[in-house]
Design an enzyme around this catalytic site. Sequence first.
Site, PDB file in Angstrom:
ATOM      1  CG  HIS A 183     -11.927  -2.324   7.804  1.00  0.00           C
ATOM      2  ND1 HIS A 183     -12.593  -2.272   6.611  1.00  0.00           N
ATOM      3  CD2 HIS A 183     -10.699  -2.854   7.508  1.00  0.00           C
ATOM      4  CE1 HIS A 183     -11.815  -2.737   5.650  1.00  0.00           C
ATOM      5  NE2 HIS A 183     -10.668  -3.096   6.171  1.00  0.00           N
ATOM      6  CB  ILE A 242      -0.963   0.026   1.212  1.00  0.00           C
ATOM      7  CG1 ILE A 242      -1.841  -1.233   1.228  1.00  0.00           C
ATOM      8  CG2 ILE A 242      -1.845   1.285   1.177  1.00  0.00           C
ATOM      9  CD1 ILE A 242      -2.780  -1.326   2.415  1.00  0.00           C
TER      10      ILE A 242
END
Length: 321
Positions: A176, A14
Site C-alpha cells: 500500500h 477513521i
Amino acid sequence: MNRKKIALIGGGQIGGVLAQLIARRQLGDVMMYDIVEDLPQGKTLDIAEASRIDGFDVKVQGTNDYKDIDGADLVIITAGLPRKPGMSRDDLLTTNAKIMKSVAEGVKEHAPDAIVIIISNPLDAMVTLFQKITGFPHNRVMGQAGVLDSSRFSTFIAWELGVSVKDVNAMVLGGHGDTMVPIVRYANVNGIPVMELLERKYGDKAKAQEVMDAMVQRTKKAGGEVVALLKTGSAFYSPASAATAMAEAIIYDEKRLLPVCAYLQGEFGVDGYYVGVPAVLGATGVEKVIDFELDETEQAAFDNSVNAVKKLVADMERLGF
Ligand code: A3D
C-alpha cells in the site's frame, strides 16, 4: 447467538466513521479505545444517541482502558498519525511503529483470540510489526488497503466509461504505497474487459492505453489527492467503508474474495512477508490466499512493490522494532 464484540483501537477520523458504519449494520457491539481522554466516550455517545433515528440496537461505547476490550472477537486498528500534504505513508514509520507497539501489547493481553484488521500506515509494515509482537497466527492478522485501492480504481473506471460502479470489478495488489499494482488485464465491467470498452469508446488502441495509464496513475496517487485537498489529514470515509466490508465478510463467514494485506508463504513467489493479494475472508480470518498467474509486466510491478515493502520492514527493524 451472542453478539460479536468489535474493538476499535483509535477513535480518530477513521475510527469514528467505523463505529457508525458498524453500528448501523449491527455487526456487533462496539468498544472504541483511544489514548485521548474522553474522546472515544464522546464520539460513541454521539453515535449511540442516533440509534433511535438510524434504528440500530447494539452497544456503542468508548474507553481509555484496554481492560474494556476484554474478549473482543474482532479488533480494527487505526491508531497512528495520518499523512499531511507532501508526506509519503513511509514518513510515518517511526511514530506509528511506536504507537503500534503499545497497541499490539494491549490487544495481545486483552483480546488474545481476536481477528485483527489493521489500517494504520505505513500499512504493510504496521501489520508485520503487530503480528511479530503479538505472535498471533498469520490468518488472524491482516491489513486493509486493497479493498480501498480497488474501489478507487473501480470508481475511476466507472466515471470514465459512464457505467454503474456496481458492475465494475478491478483489483489492486502489492504494497500500500506508490508502487501498488492495479491489475489492468482483469479489470472488467460485468465480465467485459475494460480495455476493450475503452478501445471501442476511443476507436484507437493507443488512446485507450493512455486513458487507462492515467487511471492507473490516479489510483496510485488517490490517497495523496485526498490529503492535498483536506490539508489536515487523510481519507477516512472510504478506508472505514473498506474495513467494514472486511469485518462483515469475517463476521458472516462470507468467504468473500477480497484484496487484503495477507501473509505470503510462497504465493506469487514471495515468502515471509505481508503484501496485498486476493484472499478468501471468512470466520477464521484469512482462510486462503488466492494465487494466480501474473504476466511478465504484472509480476515485475508486483516484485517491485514487494521490494518496497521489504525495504520498509528492514528500515523498521533497523529502528529497533
Ligand atoms: P486520526 O484522525 O489522527 O486518528 C488516529 C487516532 O489514533 C487519534 O484519535 C489518536 O489519538 C489515536 N492514537 C494515537 N496514539 C494512540 C495509541 N497509542 N493508542 C490508541 N490510539 C492512539 O487519523 P485517521 O483516523 O485519519 O487515520 C488513522 C491511520 O490510518 C493513519 O495512520 C493513516 O495514515 C491510516 N490510513 C490508512 C489508510 C489505508 O487505506 C491503509 C487510509 C487512510 C488512512
